[in-house]
Design a protein around this motif. Structure first.
Motif, PDB file in Angstrom:
ATOM      1  N   MET A  81      62.768 -12.038  16.457  1.00  0.00           N
ATOM      2  CA  MET A  81      62.398 -12.438  17.513  1.00  0.00           C
ATOM      3  C   MET A  81      61.439 -11.674  18.210  1.00  0.00           C
ATOM      4  SD  MET A  81      62.262 -15.205  19.718  1.00  0.00           S
ATOM      5  CE  MET A  81      63.563 -16.026  18.677  1.00  0.00           C
ATOM      6  N   ASP A  82      60.228 -12.113  18.859  1.00  0.00           N
ATOM      7  CA  ASP A  82      59.159 -11.364  19.343  1.00  0.00           C
ATOM      8  C   ASP A  82      59.729 -10.947  20.655  1.00  0.00           C
ATOM      9  OD1 ASP A  82      57.011 -10.197  20.445  1.00  0.00           O
ATOM     10  OD2 ASP A  82      55.901 -11.886  20.303  1.00  0.00           O
ATOM     11  N   SER A  83      60.206  -9.692  21.029  1.00  0.00           N
ATOM     12  CA  SER A  83      60.481  -9.328  22.191  1.00  0.00           C
ATOM     13  C   SER A  83      59.584  -9.270  23.538  1.00  0.00           C
ATOM     14  CB  SER A  83      61.345  -8.179  22.327  1.00  0.00           C
ATOM     15  OG  SER A  83      60.387  -7.113  22.035  1.00  0.00           O
ATOM     16  N   LYS A  84      58.378  -9.667  22.943  1.00  0.00           N
ATOM     17  CA  LYS A  84      57.259  -9.917  24.308  1.00  0.00           C
ATOM     18  C   LYS A  84      57.081 -11.408  24.489  1.00  0.00           C
ATOM     19  CE  LYS A  84      55.125  -5.619  23.099  1.00  0.00           C
ATOM     20  NZ  LYS A  84      56.003  -4.523  23.429  1.00  0.00           N
ATOM     21  N   SER A  85      57.709 -12.275  23.760  1.00  0.00           N
ATOM     22  CA  SER A  85      57.530 -13.800  24.240  1.00  0.00           C
ATOM     23  C   SER A  85      57.990 -14.004  25.654  1.00  0.00           C
ATOM     24  CB  SER A  85      58.341 -14.559  23.186  1.00  0.00           C
ATOM     25  OG  SER A  85      59.613 -14.626  23.289  1.00  0.00           O
ATOM     26  N   LEU A  86      57.406 -15.001  26.335  1.00  0.00           N
ATOM     27  CA  LEU A  86      57.756 -15.279  27.601  1.00  0.00           C
ATOM     28  C   LEU A  86      59.124 -15.754  27.708  1.00  0.00           C
ATOM     29  CD1 LEU A  86      57.071 -15.587  30.532  1.00  0.00           C
ATOM     30  CD2 LEU A  86      56.111 -17.901  30.067  1.00  0.00           C
ATOM     31  N   ASP A  87      59.623 -16.574  26.875  1.00  0.00           N
ATOM     32  CA  ASP A  87      61.152 -17.256  26.945  1.00  0.00           C
ATOM     33  C   ASP A  87      62.102 -15.989  26.710  1.00  0.00           C
ATOM     34  OD1 ASP A  87      59.970 -17.017  24.281  1.00  0.00           O
ATOM     35  OD2 ASP A  87      60.952 -19.019  23.694  1.00  0.00           O
ATOM     36  N   TYR A  88      61.775 -15.015  25.759  1.00  0.00           N
ATOM     37  CA  TYR A  88      62.594 -13.853  25.598  1.00  0.00           C
ATOM     38  C   TYR A  88      62.598 -12.940  27.131  1.00  0.00           C
ATOM     39  CZ  TYR A  88      65.325  -9.786  24.215  1.00  0.00           C
ATOM     40  OH  TYR A  88      66.052  -8.761  24.114  1.00  0.00           O
ATOM     41  N   LEU A  89      61.577 -12.633  27.537  1.00  0.00           N
ATOM     42  CA  LEU A  89      61.297 -11.934  28.946  1.00  0.00           C
ATOM     43  C   LEU A  89      62.019 -12.715  30.000  1.00  0.00           C
ATOM     44  CD1 LEU A  89      57.551 -10.942  28.629  1.00  0.00           C
ATOM     45  CD2 LEU A  89      59.692  -9.314  28.272  1.00  0.00           C
ATOM     46  N   ILE A  90      62.029 -14.020  30.018  1.00  0.00           N
ATOM     47  CA  ILE A  90      62.781 -14.909  31.003  1.00  0.00           C
ATOM     48  C   ILE A  90      64.357 -14.610  30.760  1.00  0.00           C
ATOM     49  CG2 ILE A  90      63.255 -17.041  32.040  1.00  0.00           C
ATOM     50  CD1 ILE A  90      60.280 -17.750  31.396  1.00  0.00           C
ATOM     51  N   ALA A  91      64.809 -14.574  29.676  1.00  0.00           N
ATOM     52  CA  ALA A  91      66.278 -14.399  29.423  1.00  0.00           C
ATOM     53  C   ALA A  91      66.392 -12.905  29.553  1.00  0.00           C
ATOM     54  CB  ALA A  91      66.398 -14.669  27.884  1.00  0.00           C
ATOM     55  N   PHE A  92      65.702 -12.105  29.329  1.00  0.00           N
ATOM     56  CA  PHE A  92      66.042 -10.576  29.652  1.00  0.00           C
ATOM     57  C   PHE A  92      65.903 -10.251  30.955  1.00  0.00           C
ATOM     58  CE2 PHE A  92      64.838  -6.044  29.793  1.00  0.00           C
ATOM     59  CZ  PHE A  92      66.166  -5.615  29.016  1.00  0.00           C
ATOM     60  N   HIS A  93      64.992 -10.469  31.565  1.00  0.00           N
ATOM     61  CA  HIS A  93      64.867 -10.201  33.150  1.00  0.00           C
ATOM     62  C   HIS A  93      65.384 -10.962  34.110  1.00  0.00           C
ATOM     63  CE1 HIS A  93      62.180  -6.932  32.144  1.00  0.00           C
ATOM     64  NE2 HIS A  93      61.398  -7.586  31.352  1.00  0.00           N
TER      65      HIS A  93
END
Length: 189
Positions: free
Chosen positions: A1-13
């Motif tokens: 998974m690309d940890s810089k994708s917007l959906d991942y950033l939303i989940a993380f932050h």
């Protein structure tokens, strides 16, 4: 998974906001290739989950993304909070959208980061005041924010937010869709 994708950033932050245990979160996003989720797409997905997305400010390389639950944010604006915000040019009778518009204007007009944003993120007013009055020094503990008030309560919240974020990222990495994670998230008591 690309940890810089917007959906991942939303989940993380923004997991605590997505889970409904915090009124808002924000993060900086560097827009990338067209293959990534766009802010407009994310906004539509989040809307279905009862969550809103606003771009607070942007430049050529980055956007400051603000994710919030309107109903929880409305509760933040108590008479005390409204009186505090009046000192920064906010109208006390203004609703959430108008307050957010003023916050966006403050990013451009005040010449610095508008630290009253802590209220918009659900931080206790005594901690927002303490940070501003002490220029970020003399705090009791530093976690999601710098604490000047109730240390124990804040440490409990920090732990709750951490467990929530771990849950969201684990489920996201397992391939679950954002809405699935939001609707199945426990309250992390």
């Amino acid at each position: 998974m690309d940890s810089k994708s917007l959906d991942y950033l939303i989940a993380f932050h923004c997991a605590p906001t997505l889970a409904g245990i915090k009124p808002a979160n924000m993060f900086s996003w560097r827009a990338a290739p067209a293959s990534e989720m766009s802010a407009a797409t994310a906004k539509n997905i989040l809307r279905d989950c009862g969550v809103s997305l606003e771009v607070l400010c942007s430049c050529e390389r980055h956007s400051l993304i603000y994710i919030y639950r309107r109903n929880m944010l409305e509760e933040v604006f108590t008479p005390e909070a409204n009186e505090f915000l009046e000192g920064y040019g906010y109208k006390s009778e203004a609703g959430v959208c108008e307050k957010l518009d003023t916050l966006k204007e403050r990013f451009f007009s005040c010449g610095c980061f508008p630290h009253e944003i802590g209220l918009f993120l659900g931080y206790p007013i005594e901690d927002v005041r303490g940070f501003i009055e002490n220029n970020g020094h003399g705090y009791k503990v530093c976690g999601t924010w710098k604490v000047y008030g109730d240390k124990e309560k804040s440490l409990q919240l920090f732990d709750r937010y951490k467990r929530c974020t771990e849950y969201f990222c684990k489920n996201f990495d397992a391939g679950r869709e954002m809405a699935q994670i939001v609707y199945s998230a426990p309250m992390f008591s």
